[in-house]
Write a protein that holds these residues in place. Structure first.
Motif, PDB file in Angstrom:
ATOM      1  N   GLY A  60      50.540 -27.484  17.907  1.00 57.46           N
ATOM      2  CA  GLY A  60      49.803 -28.463  17.113  1.00 57.46           C
ATOM      3  C   GLY A  60      48.407 -28.725  17.643  1.00 57.46           C
ATOM      4  O   GLY A  60      47.658 -29.509  17.063  1.00 57.46           O
ATOM      5  N   ALA A  61      48.031 -28.068  18.750  1.00 58.02           N
ATOM      6  CA  ALA A  61      46.679 -28.238  19.296  1.00 58.02           C
ATOM      7  C   ALA A  61      45.627 -27.698  18.328  1.00 58.02           C
ATOM      8  O   ALA A  61      44.504 -28.174  18.303  1.00 58.02           O
ATOM      9  CB  ALA A  61      46.557 -27.533  20.651  1.00 58.02           C
TER      10      ALA A  61
ATOM     11  N   PRO B 272      48.046 -26.612   8.281  1.00 56.37           N
ATOM     12  CA  PRO B 272      49.415 -26.875   7.833  1.00 56.37           C
ATOM     13  C   PRO B 272      50.248 -25.608   7.624  1.00 56.37           C
ATOM     14  O   PRO B 272      51.430 -25.582   7.951  1.00 56.37           O
ATOM     15  CB  PRO B 272      49.248 -27.636   6.522  1.00 56.37           C
ATOM     16  CG  PRO B 272      47.812 -27.958   6.373  1.00 56.37           C
ATOM     17  CD  PRO B 272      47.049 -27.205   7.406  1.00 56.37           C
ATOM     18  N   VAL B 273      49.637 -24.575   7.103  1.00 58.50           N
ATOM     19  CA  VAL B 273      50.378 -23.338   6.863  1.00 58.50           C
ATOM     20  C   VAL B 273      50.685 -22.635   8.187  1.00 58.50           C
ATOM     21  O   VAL B 273      51.832 -22.278   8.472  1.00 58.50           O
ATOM     22  CB  VAL B 273      49.604 -22.398   5.904  1.00 58.50           C
ATOM     23  CG1 VAL B 273      50.295 -21.053   5.780  1.00 58.50           C
ATOM     24  CG2 VAL B 273      49.446 -23.063   4.540  1.00 58.50           C
ATOM     25  N   MET B 274      49.658 -22.436   9.008  1.00 54.16           N
ATOM     26  CA  MET B 274      49.862 -21.722  10.271  1.00 54.16           C
ATOM     27  C   MET B 274      50.744 -22.512  11.234  1.00 54.16           C
ATOM     28  O   MET B 274      51.547 -21.922  11.962  1.00 54.16           O
ATOM     29  CB  MET B 274      48.521 -21.382  10.931  1.00 54.16           C
ATOM     30  CG  MET B 274      47.829 -20.198  10.293  1.00 54.16           C
ATOM     31  SD  MET B 274      48.835 -18.683  10.266  1.00 54.16           S
ATOM     32  CE  MET B 274      49.151 -18.423  11.998  1.00 54.16           C
ATOM     33  N   ASN B 275      50.623 -23.837  11.255  1.00 49.21           N
ATOM     34  CA  ASN B 275      51.496 -24.642  12.115  1.00 49.21           C
ATOM     35  C   ASN B 275      52.953 -24.400  11.743  1.00 49.21           C
ATOM     36  O   ASN B 275      53.809 -24.241  12.621  1.00 49.21           O
ATOM     37  CB  ASN B 275      51.166 -26.125  12.024  1.00 49.21           C
ATOM     38  CG  ASN B 275      49.795 -26.470  12.587  1.00 49.21           C
ATOM     39  OD1 ASN B 275      49.042 -27.187  11.951  1.00 49.21           O
ATOM     40  ND2 ASN B 275      49.449 -25.980  13.756  1.00 49.21           N
TER      41      ASN B 275
END
Length: 105
Positions: free
Chosen positions: A69-70, A74-77
């Motif tokens: 989350g650094a 939203p998609v890649m997380n």
């Protein structure tokens, strides 16, 4: 009983951990990454970054940052969250080995 020197044990762990498997990375890339980044990391659109030819350490840090989350997207997380350290190593080895990004000096 013969004891293994601690330095040898540490070296074995350091170099044996996350040994990269390009074929496993290719399989995961086909399953997860190809829709946006292309099957070989050469995205067909400027909307998604080209991953082919990028340095594996840059790709690995990016995936770890998305996972933690650094780095926010939203998609890649969501895609990075379930990846294991081994899967990240495999994916980055695969994309780094692909022909794509070329830098001119």
């Amino acid at each position: 009983m013969k004891r293994t020197p601690i330095a040898l044990l540490l070296l074995t762990l350091a170099f044996g951990a996350n040994a990269q498997d390009i074929e496993a990375g290719k399989k995961k890339a086909t399953e997860v990454c190809a829709a946006c980044h292309g099957p070989d990391g050469n995205s067909a659109t400027a909307d998604f970054p080209k991953l082919a030819g990028q340095h594996h350490d840059y790709l690995a840090k990016s995936l770890r940052d998305y996972k933690s989350g650094a780095r926010k997207d939203p998609v890649m997380n969501g895609f990075a969250a379930p990846l294991t350290a081994q899967e990240i190593a495999n994916l980055t080895a695969y994309f780094a080995s692909q022909r794509g990004l070329q830098t001119r000096y």
